[in-house]
Motif scaffolding. Sequence first.
Motif, PDB file in Angstrom:
ATOM      1  N   UNK A  74       4.157 -11.542   0.984  1.00  0.00           N
ATOM      2  CA  UNK A  74       4.442 -11.004   2.319  1.00  0.00           C
ATOM      3  C   UNK A  74       4.509  -9.487   2.270  1.00  0.00           C
ATOM      4  N   UNK A  75       4.460  -8.821   3.424  1.00  0.00           N
ATOM      5  CA  UNK A  75       4.428  -7.353   3.437  1.00  0.00           C
ATOM      6  C   UNK A  75       5.583  -6.692   2.680  1.00  0.00           C
ATOM      7  N   UNK A  76       6.786  -7.281   2.794  1.00  0.00           N
ATOM      8  CA  UNK A  76       7.951  -6.610   2.210  1.00  0.00           C
ATOM      9  C   UNK A  76       7.926  -6.590   0.683  1.00  0.00           C
TER      10      UNK A  76
ATOM     11  N   UNK B  32       1.709  -0.036   6.369  1.00  0.00           N
ATOM     12  CA  UNK B  32       0.359  -0.089   5.836  1.00  0.00           C
ATOM     13  C   UNK B  32      -0.163  -1.514   5.687  1.00  0.00           C
ATOM     14  N   UNK B  33       0.716  -2.513   5.702  1.00  0.00           N
ATOM     15  CA  UNK B  33       0.243  -3.855   5.353  1.00  0.00           C
ATOM     16  C   UNK B  33       0.552  -4.943   6.369  1.00  0.00           C
ATOM     17  N   UNK B  34       1.336  -4.639   7.421  1.00  0.00           N
ATOM     18  CA  UNK B  34       1.757  -5.741   8.281  1.00  0.00           C
ATOM     19  C   UNK B  34       0.655  -6.244   9.213  1.00  0.00           C
TER      20      UNK B  34
ATOM     21  N   UNK C 166      -4.467 -13.228   2.458  1.00  0.00           N
ATOM     22  CA  UNK C 166      -5.608 -13.005   1.569  1.00  0.00           C
ATOM     23  C   UNK C 166      -5.924 -11.516   1.440  1.00  0.00           C
ATOM     24  N   UNK C 167      -5.850 -10.783   2.535  1.00  0.00           N
ATOM     25  CA  UNK C 167      -6.142  -9.345   2.492  1.00  0.00           C
ATOM     26  C   UNK C 167      -5.095  -8.590   1.686  1.00  0.00           C
ATOM     27  N   UNK C 168      -3.816  -8.994   1.815  1.00  0.00           N
ATOM     28  CA  UNK C 168      -2.783  -8.335   1.012  1.00  0.00           C
ATOM     29  C   UNK C 168      -2.998  -8.632  -0.474  1.00  0.00           C
ATOM     30  N   UNK C 169      -3.398  -9.850  -0.767  1.00  0.00           N
ATOM     31  CA  UNK C 169      -3.704 -10.226  -2.155  1.00  0.00           C
ATOM     32  C   UNK C 169      -4.848  -9.369  -2.688  1.00  0.00           C
TER      33      UNK C 169
END
Length: 281
Positions: free
Chosen positions: A141-143, A212-214, A219-222
Amino acid sequence: MNLFGTVDLTAVARAQQKEAVRQLVYYLQRHYGTTLHRLPTDVDTLKDFITQTQHQANQQGYGSDELFTFFIISSFLLGSGWLQDPVFTPLITWLTDNGIDSDLTSRLHHCQHQRQRLEAALPALHDSTITLLESPMDRLPPETLSKHWQVTAQLRGVPADQSLPELYRCYETDFRQLAGLPAKNTGIKNPTPDTPKRLPHSGMPQEESHDFSNDLTHEQRHQLLLHLHLALGFGRYYRTNRLHKALHQTLNTPVSERSMALIQFLRTHQQRLKENTEERE
């Protein structure tokens, strides 16, 4: 009447360039053979890299004598475009403060030292990357991005006082461009009152990481975190550095097989890094 015919200056220039490539290949093989083995790369790939780097040197004004030599060899040691890679900001600052056009041997000594530090850090960084590749995407997750970034940067040996947010933003922006994503997140930040503004010793504010990530999927964060790992390990421009031909081939593997192929590549690279580690050029 010209008894000697017309001189083809273009052909002469090509011949000179070919000879320069030959000499540089020989020099790097002779003086940096173990680095070549640990990269890994072969002679044809090295020739392609030198040709690519010659072009970059000419574009950036390093087209003469020692500065040109420094540009080619330092790019071999630290990666294409290393002068635009924030991870090397301390080295660039040192070279600037001490005169980047000073003694060539001294400059290359510091670049070689950075290469040795990188090679010492890569086995642990590869282990972390393999763990990421084996982990479910929905567990990022973003955090947690800032926590992962802190650990990754520490494994790479980034100094604690270096600007990790700046380094993160640079690599994250590169990732968005590669993935065809918007350059900025336009979502509204909504931090909870209990959330600390900064993780202990992380250098990355949680709110900034969220910003920057929320807007990214699991999959994109990975894939973002994978990019951060590879950029730290193989240089900011690992996607275009021709020395990394084997890595490029691995990344071009069909999606269904890519994670396993990349894991195998990293394990093979770990083995090369562990071979003859006592030898230093």
